[in-house]
Design a protein around this motif. Structure first.
Motif, PDB file in Angstrom:
ATOM      1  N   SER A 203       0.890  -1.109   0.155  1.00 34.78           N
ATOM      2  CA  SER A 203       0.047   0.045  -0.120  1.00 34.78           C
ATOM      3  C   SER A 203       0.801   1.215   0.036  1.00 34.78           C
ATOM      4  N   MET A 204       2.218   1.220   0.159  1.00 33.71           N
ATOM      5  CA  MET A 204       2.956   2.178   0.446  1.00 33.71           C
ATOM      6  C   MET A 204       3.172   2.918  -0.887  1.00 33.71           C
ATOM      7  N   ILE A 205       2.879   2.341  -2.125  1.00 34.37           N
ATOM      8  CA  ILE A 205       3.052   2.947  -3.292  1.00 34.37           C
ATOM      9  C   ILE A 205       2.114   4.039  -3.558  1.00 34.37           C
ATOM     10  N   PHE A 206       0.916   3.915  -2.661  1.00 36.20           N
ATOM     11  CA  PHE A 206       0.177   5.186  -3.067  1.00 36.20           C
ATOM     12  C   PHE A 206       0.555   6.467  -2.777  1.00 36.20           C
ATOM     13  N   ILE A 207       1.632   6.475  -1.870  1.00 33.91           N
ATOM     14  CA  ILE A 207       2.236   7.922  -1.305  1.00 33.91           C
ATOM     15  C   ILE A 207       2.531   8.594  -2.407  1.00 33.91           C
ATOM     16  N   SER A 208       3.235   8.041  -3.766  1.00 34.10           N
ATOM     17  CA  SER A 208       3.785   9.038  -4.537  1.00 34.10           C
ATOM     18  C   SER A 208       2.620   9.820  -5.407  1.00 34.10           C
ATOM     19  N   GLN A 209       1.494   9.381  -5.128  1.00 35.45           N
ATOM     20  CA  GLN A 209       0.324  10.148  -5.920  1.00 35.45           C
ATOM     21  C   GLN A 209      -0.925  10.731  -4.675  1.00 35.45           C
ATOM     22  N   GLN A 210      -1.055   9.855  -3.820  1.00 33.96           N
ATOM     23  CA  GLN A 210      -2.320  10.422  -2.755  1.00 33.96           C
ATOM     24  C   GLN A 210      -2.112  11.587  -2.404  1.00 33.96           C
ATOM     25  N   LEU A 211      -0.803  12.123  -2.231  1.00 32.10           N
ATOM     26  CA  LEU A 211      -0.815  13.459  -1.154  1.00 32.10           C
ATOM     27  C   LEU A 211      -1.457  14.620  -1.985  1.00 32.10           C
ATOM     28  N   THR A 212      -1.714  14.443  -3.443  1.00 34.41           N
ATOM     29  CA  THR A 212      -2.265  15.482  -4.417  1.00 34.41           C
ATOM     30  C   THR A 212      -3.703  15.054  -4.922  1.00 34.41           C
ATOM     31  N   SER A 214      -6.732  13.556  -3.073  1.00 33.81           N
ATOM     32  CA  SER A 214      -7.368  12.852  -1.814  1.00 33.81           C
ATOM     33  C   SER A 214      -8.342  11.878  -2.181  1.00 33.81           C
ATOM     34  N   SER A 215      -8.646  11.608  -3.262  1.00 31.16           N
ATOM     35  CA  SER A 215      -9.657  10.608  -3.872  1.00 31.16           C
ATOM     36  C   SER A 215      -9.192   9.144  -3.378  1.00 31.16           C
ATOM     37  N   LEU A 216      -7.791   8.974  -3.577  1.00 31.44           N
ATOM     38  CA  LEU A 216      -7.125   7.778  -3.220  1.00 31.44           C
ATOM     39  C   LEU A 216      -7.180   7.222  -2.006  1.00 31.44           C
ATOM     40  N   THR A 217      -7.527   8.125  -0.928  1.00 26.89           N
ATOM     41  CA  THR A 217      -7.610   7.717   0.316  1.00 26.89           C
ATOM     42  C   THR A 217      -8.667   6.471   0.699  1.00 26.89           C
ATOM     43  N   ALA A 218      -9.708   6.679  -0.166  1.00 25.95           N
ATOM     44  CA  ALA A 218     -10.922   5.603  -0.395  1.00 25.95           C
ATOM     45  C   ALA A 218     -10.146   4.437  -0.790  1.00 25.95           C
ATOM     46  N   THR A 219      -9.211   4.312  -1.673  1.00 29.94           N
ATOM     47  CA  THR A 219      -8.433   3.113  -2.242  1.00 29.94           C
ATOM     48  C   THR A 219      -7.555   2.544  -1.125  1.00 29.94           C
ATOM     49  N   SER A 220      -6.646   3.327  -0.740  1.00 32.71           N
ATOM     50  CA  SER A 220      -5.591   3.032   0.410  1.00 32.71           C
ATOM     51  C   SER A 220      -6.114   2.606   1.743  1.00 32.71           C
ATOM     52  N   HIS A 221      -7.334   3.177   2.127  1.00 32.43           N
ATOM     53  CA  HIS A 221      -7.861   3.536   3.142  1.00 32.43           C
ATOM     54  C   HIS A 221      -6.972   3.942   4.408  1.00 32.43           C
ATOM     55  N   LEU A 222      -5.840   4.662   3.967  1.00 35.58           N
ATOM     56  CA  LEU A 222      -5.147   5.423   4.857  1.00 35.58           C
ATOM     57  C   LEU A 222      -5.135   6.895   4.710  1.00 35.58           C
TER      58      LEU A 222
END
Length: 251
Positions: A203-212, A214-222
């Motif tokens: 799940s850590m791979i989400f960090i490269s895009q999630q910070l900009t 916010s919709s990805l928080t629903a996918t990573s749940h973090l």
């Protein structure tokens, strides 16, 4: 420690793998610019640089450590400096410094490619959906560096465990292409265990895009903070495991 860093920097600077990594990044970014839609998304992700930099790092990091054993220079290295922790940290620092160099190069090339392919189409400081293009680009690159810290620790651990550079690179490609998909699939298959599964390293791979995004928080749940902390902690844990294997590894 400073002497160890200087020695590792000298060796790294004279290894072709560092040049190959840079040239590969420039090539894939140029390809992304030629085949992309030339929209805001291409710019804020540096023409896919946020995806390619971690892959380059895992290849370069594992190769940098593996060459010591391949060339049998590890014997001389340990003879000159018996402090294995100092050697390990110096190599870790040099690779992370290289990641910063690649991130800076990616930002500069993003500016150049935008001038060539979409001159005047986008204003870097213009606010779009509450964010400026330059702001999102820098945040994504900063997040990519955090992920590179994680990747650095992972690659050092893997090269110490499996001792085969090609396998480490394959694992890096695996993480880059389908790691996030596997993490999401696991959470969908076992919804009752999401609160546990969401912390898995894939799940850590989400960090490269999630910070900009916010919709990805629903996918990573973090949340962003959880993702940042977990990424750094995993990097430390993997790096520590790698060090203990290196410390007790016979040469």
């Amino acid at each position: 420690m400073v002497t160890a860093i200087k020695e590792e920097f000298y060796k790294f600077n004279h290894e072709r793998v560092s040049l190959y990594g840079l040239l590969f990044l420039l090539a894939v970014m140029a390809y992304g610019a030629l085949t992309g839609k030339m929209n805001k998304t291409d710019l804020i992700y540096g023409y896919d640089a946020v995806e390619w930099i971690p892959i380059i790092i895992i290849a370069v990091a594992s190769a940098f450590f593996a060459m010591e054993y391949t060339n049998n220079t590890i014997i001389m290295l340990l003879y000159k400096n018996s402090n294995r922790l100092r050697i390990y940290l110096a190599k870790f620092f040099i690779i992370f410094l290289y990641a910063i160099f690649l991130a800076i190069a990616a930002v500069l090339l993003t500016f150049l490619l935008s001038l060539v392919f979409v001159p005047g189409k986008y204003h870097w400081t213009a606010i779009i959906h509450g964010h400026s293009i330059i702001g999102d680009l820098l945040i994504n690159m900063g997040a990519t560096l955090l992920y590179c810290f994680f990747i650095n620790g992972l690659s050092f651990m893997l090269i110490m465990l499996v001792k085969v550079n090609a396998i480490v690179i394959c694992i890096g490609l695996f993480l880059g292409y389908i790691g996030a998909s596997i993490s999401v699939a696991l959470m969908e298959i076992f919804p009752s265990a999401i609160n546990i599964i969401k912390w898995n390293p894939l799940s850590m791979i989400f960090i490269s895009q999630q910070l900009t995004r916010s919709s990805l928080t629903a996918t990573s749940h973090l949340s962003n903070i959880q993702l940042i902390i977990a990424t750094v902690m995993y990097g430390i844990v993997f790096g520590t495991i790698g060090y203990f294997v290196f410390k007790h590894r016979r040469v």
